[in-house]
Motif scaffolding. Structure first.
Motif, short mmCIF file in Angstrom:
data_model
loop_
_atom_site.label_atom_id
_atom_site.label_comp_id
_atom_site.label_asym_id
_atom_site.label_seq_id
_atom_site.Cartn_x
_atom_site.Cartn_y
_atom_site.Cartn_z
N GLY A 89 0.44 -50.97 -24.63
CA GLY A 89 0.33 -52.41 -24.52
C GLY A 89 -0.04 -53.07 -25.84
O GLY A 89 0.24 -54.24 -26.06
N GLY A 114 -1.86 -48.20 -21.28
CA GLY A 114 -2.15 -49.62 -21.25
C GLY A 114 -2.52 -50.18 -22.61
O GLY A 114 -2.23 -51.33 -22.92
N LEU A 115 -3.13 -49.34 -23.45
CA LEU A 115 -3.48 -49.74 -24.82
C LEU A 115 -2.62 -49.02 -25.85
O LEU A 115 -2.06 -49.62 -26.75
N PHE A 148 -7.53 -55.97 -25.90
CA PHE A 148 -7.16 -55.80 -24.50
C PHE A 148 -5.68 -56.05 -24.31
O PHE A 148 -5.04 -56.72 -25.11
N ASN A 149 -5.15 -55.50 -23.23
CA ASN A 149 -3.77 -55.73 -22.81
C ASN A 149 -3.80 -56.20 -21.37
O ASN A 149 -4.49 -55.63 -20.54
N SER A 150 -2.99 -57.23 -21.07
CA SER A 150 -2.86 -57.69 -19.70
C SER A 150 -1.41 -57.67 -19.22
O SER A 150 -1.13 -58.04 -18.09
N SER A 161 -12.35 -51.46 -25.62
CA SER A 161 -11.10 -52.13 -25.28
C SER A 161 -10.80 -51.93 -23.79
O SER A 161 -11.37 -51.05 -23.16
N TYR A 162 -9.87 -52.75 -23.25
CA TYR A 162 -9.56 -52.62 -21.83
C TYR A 162 -8.12 -52.99 -21.53
O TYR A 162 -7.45 -53.65 -22.33
N ASN A 163 -7.66 -52.54 -20.38
CA ASN A 163 -6.33 -52.83 -19.89
C ASN A 163 -6.40 -53.36 -18.46
O ASN A 163 -7.11 -52.81 -17.63
N THR A 164 -5.64 -54.43 -18.19
CA THR A 164 -5.51 -54.95 -16.83
C THR A 164 -4.05 -54.93 -16.36
O THR A 164 -3.76 -55.26 -15.22
N ASN A 210 -10.07 -49.60 -17.43
CA ASN A 210 -8.76 -49.98 -16.95
C ASN A 210 -8.86 -50.48 -15.51
O ASN A 210 -9.51 -49.86 -14.68
N LEU A 244 -5.45 -46.30 -20.18
CA LEU A 244 -5.83 -46.62 -21.56
C LEU A 244 -4.88 -45.98 -22.56
O LEU A 244 -4.34 -46.65 -23.42
#
Length: 168
Positions: A9, A37-38, A24-26, A50-53, A83, A65
């Motif tokens: 992401g 996700g990342l 972050f990635n959404s 960091s985070y992913n949604t 995540n 992730l």
């Protein structure tokens, strides 16, 4: 994002000691292999705070992730991340996880929303401290404090999931 392999992401591949911090990635991702996700693949580097949604759909080596930690290297580190995106393998593949699809170095203090994936790390290698948590706990100030690892103030508690300090 729609692509084939080594898709993330934020970035496809981290190597040579590169770092991804405070991101972050959404967005949703559809790809074939090594999808995160990342980060799609990390060979030698750092992913932290960091985070992913975003939801992820792929065939194999997919993680909330990081899709694949492809190298046994003491310089690879994944820590203080989470995540909440749904992780879905289109084939029967045990290299699917809410945190990582495939790994040689276990992440530290990283979590995924229970129910988004069958396990935290593909192949069932989920150690203590890298857990599937319920939404109620992940939306509390205590979870933001846990992500901060009690040493920094990167994470801020909101009415929903924690966000990075620069987002407030």
């Amino acid at each position: 994002i729609e692509a084939t392999d080594k898709v993330g992401g934020i970035v496809g591949v981290i190597k040579g000691g590169g770092a991804l911090r405070n991101c972050f990635n959404s967005g949703a991702i559809e790809a074939t292999d090594s999808v995160g996700g990342l980060v799609g693949v990390i060979i030698s580097g750092i992913v932290e705070n960091s985070y992913n949604t975003g939801d992820i759909t792929a065939n194999s080596c997919l993680g909330g992730l990081v899709g694949a930690d492809a190298h046994v290297d003491i310089y690879t580190s994944i820590q203080n991340c989470y995540n909440t995106g749904i992780i879905k393998s289109q084939i029967s593949d045990n290299r699917t996880g809410g945190i990582l699809g495939v790994t040689h170095q276990l992440p530290v203090n990283s979590y995924y929303l229970r129910g988004t994936s069958d396990e935290g790390i593909g192949g069932g290698a989920t150690p203590a401290g890298n857990l599937g948590l319920d939404a109620f706990y992940m939306q509390t100030p205590a979870f933001a404090l846990e992500l901060n690892n009690q040493y920094n103030d990167i994470w801020v508690s909101k009415d929903t999931y924690p966000v990075l300090d620069w987002e407030k």
